[in-house]
Design a protein around this motif. Sequence first.
Motif, PDB file in Angstrom:
ATOM      1  N   ASP A 173       0.828  -1.203   0.000  1.00 24.93           N
ATOM      2  CA  ASP A 173       0.000   0.000   0.000  1.00 24.93           C
ATOM      3  C   ASP A 173       0.865   1.258   0.000  1.00 24.93           C
ATOM      4  OD1 ASP A 173      -2.699   1.259   0.283  1.00 24.93           O
ATOM      5  OD2 ASP A 173      -1.839   1.969   2.158  1.00 24.93           O
ATOM      6  N   LEU A 174       1.932   1.263   0.788  1.00 27.71           N
ATOM      7  CA  LEU A 174       2.817   2.427   0.848  1.00 27.71           C
ATOM      8  C   LEU A 174       3.512   2.678  -0.489  1.00 27.71           C
ATOM      9  CD1 LEU A 174       4.403   1.780   4.349  1.00 27.71           C
ATOM     10  CD2 LEU A 174       3.026   3.779   3.736  1.00 27.71           C
ATOM     11  N   LEU A 175       3.817   1.602  -1.213  1.00 28.42           N
ATOM     12  CA  LEU A 175       4.508   1.728  -2.497  1.00 28.42           C
ATOM     13  C   LEU A 175       3.547   1.882  -3.671  1.00 28.42           C
ATOM     14  CD1 LEU A 175       7.287  -0.984  -2.001  1.00 28.42           C
ATOM     15  CD2 LEU A 175       7.575   1.503  -1.934  1.00 28.42           C
ATOM     16  N   GLY A 176       2.248   1.807  -3.405  1.00 31.12           N
ATOM     17  CA  GLY A 176       1.274   1.937  -4.476  1.00 31.12           C
ATOM     18  C   GLY A 176       1.190   0.718  -5.364  1.00 31.12           C
ATOM     19  N   LEU A 177       1.455  -0.461  -4.796  1.00 31.90           N
ATOM     20  CA  LEU A 177       1.407  -1.705  -5.557  1.00 31.90           C
ATOM     21  C   LEU A 177       0.092  -2.430  -5.299  1.00 31.90           C
ATOM     22  CD1 LEU A 177       5.015  -3.070  -4.880  1.00 31.90           C
ATOM     23  CD2 LEU A 177       4.176  -2.015  -6.990  1.00 31.90           C
ATOM     24  N   ALA A 178      -0.435  -3.050  -6.331  1.00 33.42           N
ATOM     25  CA  ALA A 178      -1.638  -3.853  -6.171  1.00 33.42           C
ATOM     26  C   ALA A 178      -1.299  -5.121  -5.391  1.00 33.42           C
ATOM     27  CB  ALA A 178      -2.210  -4.213  -7.539  1.00 33.42           C
ATOM     28  N   PRO A 179      -2.258  -5.675  -4.658  1.00 34.57           N
ATOM     29  CA  PRO A 179      -2.004  -6.911  -3.909  1.00 34.57           C
ATOM     30  C   PRO A 179      -1.501  -8.024  -4.819  1.00 34.57           C
ATOM     31  CG  PRO A 179      -4.097  -5.941  -3.252  1.00 34.57           C
ATOM     32  CD  PRO A 179      -3.629  -5.162  -4.444  1.00 34.57           C
ATOM     33  N   GLY A 180      -0.467  -8.713  -4.368  1.00 37.43           N
ATOM     34  CA  GLY A 180       0.072  -9.832  -5.123  1.00 37.43           C
ATOM     35  C   GLY A 180       1.132  -9.470  -6.143  1.00 37.43           C
ATOM     36  N   VAL A 181       1.339  -8.179  -6.399  1.00 37.54           N
ATOM     37  CA  VAL A 181       2.364  -7.766  -7.367  1.00 37.54           C
ATOM     38  C   VAL A 181       3.746  -7.998  -6.773  1.00 37.54           C
ATOM     39  CG1 VAL A 181       3.374  -5.788  -8.577  1.00 37.54           C
ATOM     40  CG2 VAL A 181       0.894  -6.094  -8.521  1.00 37.54           C
ATOM     41  N   GLY A 182       4.648  -8.543  -7.573  1.00 36.45           N
ATOM     42  CA  GLY A 182       5.994  -8.828  -7.099  1.00 36.45           C
ATOM     43  C   GLY A 182       6.789  -7.563  -6.831  1.00 36.45           C
ATOM     44  N   ALA A 183       7.497  -7.545  -5.717  1.00 33.04           N
ATOM     45  CA  ALA A 183       8.402  -6.452  -5.363  1.00 33.04           C
ATOM     46  C   ALA A 183       9.800  -7.030  -5.185  1.00 33.04           C
ATOM     47  CB  ALA A 183       7.937  -5.762  -4.084  1.00 33.04           C
ATOM     48  N   LEU A 184      10.792  -6.151  -5.154  1.00 30.77           N
ATOM     49  CA  LEU A 184      12.175  -6.573  -4.938  1.00 30.77           C
ATOM     50  C   LEU A 184      12.466  -6.507  -3.442  1.00 30.77           C
ATOM     51  CD1 LEU A 184      13.840  -4.531  -7.828  1.00 30.77           C
ATOM     52  CD2 LEU A 184      13.104  -6.917  -7.873  1.00 30.77           C
ATOM     53  N   ALA A 185      12.684  -7.659  -2.855  1.00 31.78           N
ATOM     54  CA  ALA A 185      12.932  -7.735  -1.415  1.00 31.78           C
ATOM     55  C   ALA A 185      14.415  -7.973  -1.169  1.00 31.78           C
ATOM     56  CB  ALA A 185      12.114  -8.864  -0.795  1.00 31.78           C
ATOM     57  N   MET A 186      14.998  -7.163  -0.299  1.00 31.77           N
ATOM     58  CA  MET A 186      16.398  -7.342   0.066  1.00 31.77           C
ATOM     59  C   MET A 186      16.511  -7.482   1.575  1.00 31.77           C
ATOM     60  SD  MET A 186      19.801  -4.992  -0.605  1.00 31.77           S
ATOM     61  CE  MET A 186      19.343  -3.710   0.552  1.00 31.77           C
ATOM     62  N   ARG A 187      17.282  -8.465   2.005  1.00 33.92           N
ATOM     63  CA  ARG A 187      17.627  -8.627   3.415  1.00 33.92           C
ATOM     64  C   ARG A 187      19.137  -8.527   3.517  1.00 33.92           C
ATOM     65  NH1 ARG A 187      14.770 -12.904   2.154  1.00 33.92           N
ATOM     66  NH2 ARG A 187      16.293 -14.453   2.812  1.00 33.92           N
ATOM     67  N   SER A 188      19.611  -7.739   4.456  1.00 35.87           N
ATOM     68  CA  SER A 188      21.045  -7.481   4.529  1.00 35.87           C
ATOM     69  C   SER A 188      21.494  -7.342   5.978  1.00 35.87           C
ATOM     70  CB  SER A 188      21.385  -6.193   3.761  1.00 35.87           C
ATOM     71  OG  SER A 188      22.746  -5.854   3.899  1.00 35.87           O
ATOM     72  N   THR A 189      22.614  -7.971   6.298  1.00 36.81           N
ATOM     73  CA  THR A 189      23.287  -7.739   7.572  1.00 36.81           C
ATOM     74  C   THR A 189      24.512  -6.886   7.286  1.00 36.81           C
ATOM     75  OG1 THR A 189      22.564  -9.883   8.422  1.00 36.81           O
ATOM     76  CG2 THR A 189      24.341  -8.778   9.602  1.00 36.81           C
ATOM     77  N   VAL A 190      24.591  -5.741   7.955  1.00 33.84           N
ATOM     78  CA  VAL A 190      25.669  -4.784   7.722  1.00 33.84           C
ATOM     79  C   VAL A 190      26.634  -4.841   8.901  1.00 33.84           C
ATOM     80  CG1 VAL A 190      26.238  -2.380   7.241  1.00 33.84           C
ATOM     81  CG2 VAL A 190      24.057  -3.328   6.444  1.00 33.84           C
ATOM     82  N   TYR A 191      27.933  -4.866   8.590  1.00 31.39           N
ATOM     83  CA  TYR A 191      28.968  -5.009   9.613  1.00 31.39           C
ATOM     84  C   TYR A 191      29.819  -3.745   9.692  1.00 31.39           C
ATOM     85  CZ  TYR A 191      27.736  -9.925   8.978  1.00 31.39           C
ATOM     86  OH  TYR A 191      27.048 -11.106   8.874  1.00 31.39           O
ATOM     87  N   ASP A 192      30.349  -3.480  10.886  1.00 28.75           N
ATOM     88  CA  ASP A 192      31.242  -2.339  11.046  1.00 28.75           C
ATOM     89  C   ASP A 192      32.668  -2.735  10.674  1.00 28.75           C
ATOM     90  OD1 ASP A 192      32.323  -3.743  13.203  1.00 28.75           O
ATOM     91  OD2 ASP A 192      31.286  -2.538  14.715  1.00 28.75           O
ATOM     92  N   ARG A 193      33.601  -1.817  10.858  1.00 31.40           N
ATOM     93  CA  ARG A 193      34.987  -2.071  10.450  1.00 31.40           C
ATOM     94  C   ARG A 193      35.657  -3.164  11.268  1.00 31.40           C
ATOM     95  NH1 ARG A 193      36.914   4.248   9.716  1.00 31.40           N
ATOM     96  NH2 ARG A 193      35.660   4.668   7.845  1.00 31.40           N
ATOM     97  N   ASP A 194      35.094  -3.458  12.439  1.00 36.12           N
ATOM     98  CA  ASP A 194      35.635  -4.532  13.273  1.00 36.12           C
ATOM     99  C   ASP A 194      34.965  -5.870  12.991  1.00 36.12           C
ATOM    100  OD1 ASP A 194      37.384  -2.773  14.629  1.00 36.12           O
ATOM    101  OD2 ASP A 194      35.749  -2.130  15.946  1.00 36.12           O
ATOM    102  N   GLY A 195      34.073  -5.890  12.000  1.00 31.57           N
ATOM    103  CA  GLY A 195      33.396  -7.130  11.649  1.00 31.57           C
ATOM    104  C   GLY A 195      32.223  -7.472  12.537  1.00 31.57           C
ATOM    105  N   GLN A 196      31.765  -6.510  13.358  1.00 30.82           N
ATOM    106  CA  GLN A 196      30.629  -6.745  14.238  1.00 30.82           C
ATOM    107  C   GLN A 196      29.334  -6.293  13.556  1.00 30.82           C
ATOM    108  OE1 GLN A 196      30.921  -8.358  17.267  1.00 30.82           O
ATOM    109  NE2 GLN A 196      32.999  -8.638  16.448  1.00 30.82           N
ATOM    110  N   PRO A 197      28.258  -7.075  13.675  1.00 26.16           N
ATOM    111  CA  PRO A 197      26.993  -6.667  13.052  1.00 26.16           C
ATOM    112  C   PRO A 197      26.499  -5.344  13.629  1.00 26.16           C
ATOM    113  CG  PRO A 197      26.918  -8.971  13.715  1.00 26.16           C
ATOM    114  CD  PRO A 197      28.148  -8.384  14.344  1.00 26.16           C
TER     115      PRO A 197
END
Length: 234
Positions: A173-197
Amino acid sequence: MSHGDRIPSERELAERFGISRMTVRKALNQLVDAGHLERRGTAGTFLPEPAVVRPLSKRVSTAISEVVGQAGHKPGARLLFFEQAQADANIARRLQLDEGAAVIVIKRLRLSDAVPFCVETSYLPQHRIPGLVAADVFAVPSLYALLRERFGMTFATSDFHVSVAAAPEIEADLLGLAPGVGALAMRSTVYDRDGQPAEFLISWNHPDRVAFESLRDDTGPVKSVFTDWASPTL
């Protein structure tokens, strides 16, 4: 066909599919009105260029607000909610926390020239950002810049997974997409310079307004990108 390509003329489409030009014109008008196609005067009708091209790299170098700005668009963000929660098993695993540890959950609608292009939910370890409140996030376009300047947090590398799936009802609804329309989903874990999440991010992107570009850097080719039609899970 790719973004920016010119589609065949009404006559060509009518002949190819064995339908009337009136039917073709009506269908094209509907696609133009929905933003899936754009007319460029006498040049013809084209697949629109995405408003945002998001780089996929194991190195985190540019915030999404900077990506939008560098493309010549005006970045923006609308804070949807901000809360402290307890990390469930999945979030705890992603952030290397104990289950039940305090996390800050920030959900924002990201904009390019005032047009929504993605909904992002960030999970941040609360102990790394003491005193952060909703008003702090509400006033800034770049969360990363805020966290870097106020808390000294760095964002150096990331693991990510990209898939195509129907967006949840609220995000659609926020993106103005009809129900069931495919969206691009990304899941990401971001780490700092010490390698900690430092962050776990879930991002739902409008399929016509965002494209992902896989980059190669000095750590070698990106190997952690997957595109499929499975419903994403945490």
